[in-house]
Design an enzyme around this catalytic site. Structure first.
Site, short mmCIF file in Angstrom:
data_model
loop_
_atom_site.label_atom_id
_atom_site.label_comp_id
_atom_site.label_asym_id
_atom_site.label_seq_id
_atom_site.Cartn_x
_atom_site.Cartn_y
_atom_site.Cartn_z
N ASP A 29 30.69 41.66 28.81
CA ASP A 29 31.17 42.65 29.78
C ASP A 29 29.97 43.24 30.54
O ASP A 29 28.93 43.54 29.95
CB ASP A 29 31.93 43.77 29.05
CG ASP A 29 32.75 44.61 30.00
OD1 ASP A 29 33.99 44.54 29.94
OD2 ASP A 29 32.15 45.34 30.82
N ILE A 30 30.13 43.41 31.83
CA ILE A 30 29.03 43.89 32.68
C ILE A 30 28.70 45.36 32.38
O ILE A 30 27.60 45.84 32.67
CB ILE A 30 29.40 43.71 34.18
CG1 ILE A 30 28.17 43.67 35.05
CG2 ILE A 30 30.36 44.79 34.64
CD1 ILE A 30 28.46 43.26 36.48
N HIS A 93 42.35 39.42 30.19
CA HIS A 93 41.10 39.41 29.41
C HIS A 93 41.30 40.19 28.13
O HIS A 93 41.94 41.24 28.12
CB HIS A 93 39.92 39.98 30.21
CG HIS A 93 40.17 41.26 30.92
ND1 HIS A 93 40.94 41.34 32.06
CD2 HIS A 93 39.78 42.54 30.64
CE1 HIS A 93 40.98 42.59 32.47
NE2 HIS A 93 40.31 43.35 31.61
N HIS A 95 39.25 42.19 25.33
CA HIS A 95 37.96 42.80 24.99
C HIS A 95 37.71 42.59 23.50
O HIS A 95 38.59 42.89 22.68
CB HIS A 95 37.98 44.32 25.22
CG HIS A 95 38.17 44.75 26.64
ND1 HIS A 95 37.12 45.15 27.44
CD2 HIS A 95 39.27 44.89 27.41
CE1 HIS A 95 37.57 45.51 28.62
NE2 HIS A 95 38.89 45.37 28.63
P1 5GP Z 1 40.13 46.49 32.21
O1 5GP Z 1 40.77 45.70 33.33
O2 5GP Z 1 40.45 45.89 30.88
O3 5GP Z 1 40.45 47.95 32.29
O4 5GP Z 1 38.56 46.42 32.39
C1 5GP Z 1 37.92 45.35 33.03
C2 5GP Z 1 36.58 45.08 32.36
O5 5GP Z 1 35.93 44.07 33.09
C3 5GP Z 1 35.66 46.30 32.30
O6 5GP Z 1 35.21 46.48 30.97
C4 5GP Z 1 34.52 45.92 33.25
O7 5GP Z 1 33.26 46.42 32.83
C5 5GP Z 1 34.56 44.39 33.23
N1 5GP Z 1 34.09 43.79 34.47
C6 5GP Z 1 34.52 44.12 35.72
N2 5GP Z 1 33.89 43.34 36.64
C7 5GP Z 1 33.05 42.53 35.95
C8 5GP Z 1 32.13 41.52 36.37
O8 5GP Z 1 31.95 41.21 37.53
N3 5GP Z 1 31.44 40.88 35.38
C9 5GP Z 1 31.62 41.19 34.05
N4 5GP Z 1 30.88 40.50 33.17
N5 5GP Z 1 32.49 42.14 33.63
C10 5GP Z 1 33.19 42.81 34.57
#
Ligand code: 5GP
Length: 130
Positions: A29-30, A93, A95
């Site tokens: 995760d970024i 995704h 986590h």
């Molecule tokens: P959620 O959709 O589950 O709320 O969160 C999306 C997750 O994707 C977050 O933890 C965010 O940090 C991660 N994320 C968003 N954009 C990127 C990216 O471009 N690269 C990576 N490696 N992670 C990302």
């Protein structure tokens, strides 16, 4: 329009790749909430996890299990937690977060980890996956 994760799958956007199979990809995760915060995705672009067909859902879950086992070897923890939120990126995704106490699974946490350390971590986790 392709999701950011589809662009990662296609190699159009960089990421710290951990492991991949024909249909699934794991990368760091970024914006990690813990050291070793990994995302597991299907390469197929689907927004909502429960819209995946049964076979794809099972495959993704088994893939995440494999990654979690490798992750636990590299990032010592009591358990690897799994969470599905999916409000920010409309591409399924899972986590995976190394957990030593319940508050480690807090999406308000944000760790500063250098790109060099993330690269090394991704390499080590990938190498630890059976
Ligand atoms: P959620 O959709 O589950 O709320 O969160 C999306 C997750 O994707 C977050 O933890 C965010 O940090 C991660 N994320 C968003 N954009 C990127 C990216 O471009 N690269 C990576 N490696 N992670 C990302």
């Amino acid at each position: 329009m392709a999701t950011i994760f589809s662009k990662i799958v296609a190699g159009e956007i960089p990421c710290h790749r951990v492991f991949e199979t024909e249909h699934c990809l794991a990368f760091l995760d970024i914006n990690p909430i813990a050291r070793g915060h990994v995302l597991c995705i299907p390469k197929q672009e689907v927004d909502y996890i429960f819209d995946l067909d049964d076979e794809s859902l099972c495959e993704l879950q088994l893939f995440a299990k494999r990654v979690a086992r490798g992750l636990k070897k590299v990032c010592p923890c009591i358990k690897v937690a799994q969470a599905v939120i999916g409000v920010d990126v409309p591409h399924v995704h899972i986590h995976l977060v190394p957990l030593n106490k319940p508050s480690d699974l807090n999406f308000s946490n944000h760790l500063e980890i250098s790109s060099e350390e993330l690269s090394e971590l991704a390499r080590q986790i990938g190498a630890a996956i059976d």
